[in-house]
Design a protein around this motif. Structure first.
Motif, PDB file in Angstrom:
ATOM      1  N   SER A   1     -53.065 -77.100 -16.244  1.00 16.53           N
ATOM      2  CA  SER A   1     -53.990 -77.846 -17.093  1.00 16.53           C
ATOM      3  C   SER A   1     -53.664 -79.332 -17.074  1.00 16.53           C
ATOM      4  N   GLU A   2     -52.388 -79.646 -16.977  1.00 17.97           N
ATOM      5  CA  GLU A   2     -51.968 -81.051 -16.906  1.00 17.97           C
ATOM      6  C   GLU A   2     -52.450 -81.694 -15.603  1.00 17.97           C
ATOM      7  N   ILE A   3     -52.426 -80.935 -14.526  1.00 19.18           N
ATOM      8  CA  ILE A   3     -52.907 -81.447 -13.238  1.00 19.18           C
ATOM      9  C   ILE A   3     -54.404 -81.750 -13.317  1.00 19.18           C
ATOM     10  N   VAL A   4     -55.172 -80.823 -13.889  1.00 24.69           N
ATOM     11  CA  VAL A   4     -56.621 -81.017 -14.006  1.00 24.69           C
ATOM     12  C   VAL A   4     -56.922 -82.185 -14.947  1.00 24.69           C
TER      13      VAL A   4
ATOM     14  N   THR B   1     -63.562 -92.084   0.671  1.00 22.08           N
ATOM     15  CA  THR B   1     -62.563 -92.878  -0.038  1.00 22.08           C
ATOM     16  C   THR B   1     -61.873 -93.874   0.873  1.00 22.08           C
ATOM     17  N   SER B   2     -61.901 -93.628   2.172  1.00 26.94           N
ATOM     18  CA  SER B   2     -61.292 -94.566   3.106  1.00 26.94           C
ATOM     19  C   SER B   2     -62.128 -94.581   4.382  1.00 26.94           C
ATOM     20  N   ARG B   3     -61.841 -95.537   5.233  1.00 21.47           N
ATOM     21  CA  ARG B   3     -62.619 -95.672   6.465  1.00 21.47           C
ATOM     22  C   ARG B   3     -62.370 -94.529   7.437  1.00 21.47           C
TER      23      ARG B   3
ATOM     24  N   THR C   1     -70.122 -82.068 -13.335  1.00 20.64           N
ATOM     25  CA  THR C   1     -70.143 -81.294 -12.090  1.00 20.64           C
ATOM     26  C   THR C   1     -70.545 -82.107 -10.869  1.00 20.64           C
ATOM     27  N   ARG C   2     -71.366 -83.138 -11.045  1.00 18.65           N
ATOM     28  CA  ARG C   2     -71.861 -83.878  -9.886  1.00 18.65           C
ATOM     29  C   ARG C   2     -71.179 -85.218  -9.649  1.00 18.65           C
ATOM     30  N   VAL C   3     -70.530 -85.748 -10.671  1.00 16.01           N
ATOM     31  CA  VAL C   3     -69.930 -87.074 -10.521  1.00 16.01           C
ATOM     32  C   VAL C   3     -68.415 -87.032 -10.702  1.00 16.01           C
ATOM     33  N   ILE C   4     -67.963 -86.516 -11.828  1.00 16.66           N
ATOM     34  CA  ILE C   4     -66.544 -86.592 -12.189  1.00 16.66           C
ATOM     35  C   ILE C   4     -65.693 -85.624 -11.359  1.00 16.66           C
ATOM     36  N   LEU C   5     -66.031 -84.324 -11.371  1.00 17.05           N
ATOM     37  CA  LEU C   5     -65.194 -83.337 -10.681  1.00 17.05           C
ATOM     38  C   LEU C   5     -65.090 -83.554  -9.171  1.00 17.05           C
ATOM     39  N   PRO C   6     -66.175 -83.881  -8.458  1.00 14.26           N
ATOM     40  CA  PRO C   6     -65.983 -84.119  -7.018  1.00 14.26           C
ATOM     41  C   PRO C   6     -64.994 -85.246  -6.720  1.00 14.26           C
ATOM     42  N   GLN C   7     -64.978 -86.275  -7.550  1.00 18.98           N
ATOM     43  CA  GLN C   7     -64.019 -87.356  -7.350  1.00 18.98           C
ATOM     44  C   GLN C   7     -62.620 -86.948  -7.800  1.00 18.98           C
ATOM     45  N   ALA C   8     -62.555 -86.156  -8.868  1.00 15.26           N
ATOM     46  CA  ALA C   8     -61.258 -85.725  -9.392  1.00 15.26           C
ATOM     47  C   ALA C   8     -60.586 -84.714  -8.468  1.00 15.26           C
ATOM     48  N   MET C   9     -61.363 -83.985  -7.697  1.00 16.12           N
ATOM     49  CA  MET C   9     -60.785 -82.982  -6.798  1.00 16.12           C
ATOM     50  C   MET C   9     -59.843 -83.607  -5.781  1.00 16.12           C
ATOM     51  N   ARG C  10     -60.101 -84.851  -5.406  1.00 16.42           N
ATOM     52  CA  ARG C  10     -59.228 -85.555  -4.473  1.00 16.42           C
ATOM     53  C   ARG C  10     -57.822 -85.692  -5.054  1.00 16.42           C
ATOM     54  N   VAL C  11     -57.732 -85.802  -6.377  1.00 19.89           N
ATOM     55  CA  VAL C  11     -56.438 -85.923  -7.049  1.00 19.89           C
ATOM     56  C   VAL C  11     -55.891 -84.551  -7.431  1.00 19.89           C
ATOM     57  N   ILE C  12     -56.771 -83.600  -7.714  1.00 19.99           N
ATOM     58  CA  ILE C  12     -56.353 -82.282  -8.212  1.00 19.99           C
ATOM     59  C   ILE C  12     -55.845 -81.378  -7.099  1.00 19.99           C
TER      60      ILE C  12
ATOM     61  N   SER D   1     -58.180 -89.709 -14.021  1.00 23.67           N
ATOM     62  CA  SER D   1     -58.015 -90.717 -12.974  1.00 23.67           C
ATOM     63  C   SER D   1     -59.343 -91.354 -12.570  1.00 23.67           C
ATOM     64  N   ILE D   2     -60.449 -90.767 -12.998  1.00 20.17           N
ATOM     65  CA  ILE D   2     -61.772 -91.304 -12.669  1.00 20.17           C
ATOM     66  C   ILE D   2     -62.144 -92.364 -13.693  1.00 20.17           C
ATOM     67  N   ASP D   3     -62.664 -93.470 -13.217  1.00 27.08           N
ATOM     68  CA  ASP D   3     -63.035 -94.582 -14.083  1.00 27.08           C
ATOM     69  C   ASP D   3     -64.122 -94.162 -15.071  1.00 27.08           C
ATOM     70  N   GLN D   4     -64.044 -94.659 -16.296  1.00 23.52           N
ATOM     71  CA  GLN D   4     -65.041 -94.305 -17.312  1.00 23.52           C
ATOM     72  C   GLN D   4     -66.431 -94.791 -16.931  1.00 23.52           C
ATOM     73  N   GLY D   5     -66.487 -95.836 -16.145  1.00 24.05           N
ATOM     74  CA  GLY D   5     -67.774 -96.373 -15.715  1.00 24.05           C
ATOM     75  C   GLY D   5     -68.587 -95.380 -14.911  1.00 24.05           C
ATOM     76  N   GLN D   6     -67.918 -94.443 -14.244  1.00 23.40           N
ATOM     77  CA  GLN D   6     -68.634 -93.413 -13.481  1.00 23.40           C
ATOM     78  C   GLN D   6     -69.472 -92.539 -14.415  1.00 23.40           C
TER      79      GLN D   6
END
Length: 161
Positions: free
Chosen positions: A2-5, A116-118, A32-43, A11-16
């Motif tokens: 749960s701490e990892i999630v 996220t990168s080139r 489901t469409r904005v936050i989690l797909p970006q957070a999965m890179r960290v999770i 880690s995702i900016d609030q502006g998203q």
């Protein structure tokens, strides 16, 4: 876990989330469409490491007589007295399963790293191909080919570089 999630989501900016709200998305759609797909890179990396570590620790469960791979090998070698071959088989199985999950984790990380990168990190197959290409070139002497010359650097028109 749960701490990892939690850390991944934070880690995702609030502006998203604010931008998704400005587009008229509901909170569930935003998640489901904005936050989690970006957070999965960290999770994914720590979750995959936890899973693989837990898989490796199952050999310790054999002390408690819970039926798993090592315990099954112990039951068999107590009957036929072939300890070393069965322990080798069990260790090979652990290596195979761990390798499969590690490669799978690499592909998942690669999938979620897009955008996220080139350049996305190479897959395990690409790294293996590159390894054998470099080492086969060293063995055949092709690595130094083409580097012989007069010692002059590239000359353009009129001998200027």
């Amino acid at each position: 876990m749960s701490e990892i999630v939690r850390a991944g989501i934070q880690s995702i900016d609030q502006g998203q989330g604010e931008a998704a709200g400005a587009l008229g998305m509901s909170r569930i759609q935003t998640l489901t469409r904005v936050i989690l797909p970006q957070a999965m890179r960290v999770i994914i990396p720590p979750t995959g490491n936890e899973f693989i570590g837990m898989l490796k620790m199952t050999s310790l469960v054999s002390v408690l007589a819970v039926p798993e791979l090592l315990y099954s090998a112990q039951i068999i070698y107590s009957k036929n007295l072939q300890v070393v071959p069965l322990l080798l088989v069990a260790s090979i199985w652990y290596i195979i399963v761990t390798t499969v999950f590690t490669v799978g984790q690499g592909y998942l990380e690669r999938h979620f790293a897009r955008g996220t990168s080139r350049s996305v990190p190479p897959t395990a197959a690409e790294r293996l191909r590159k390894f054998f290409r470099v080492h086969s070139a060293q063995g055949s002497g092709k690595l130094g080919a083409g580097k012989q010359g007069s010692g002059k650097q590239g000359s353009g028109k009129g001998g200027q570089s």
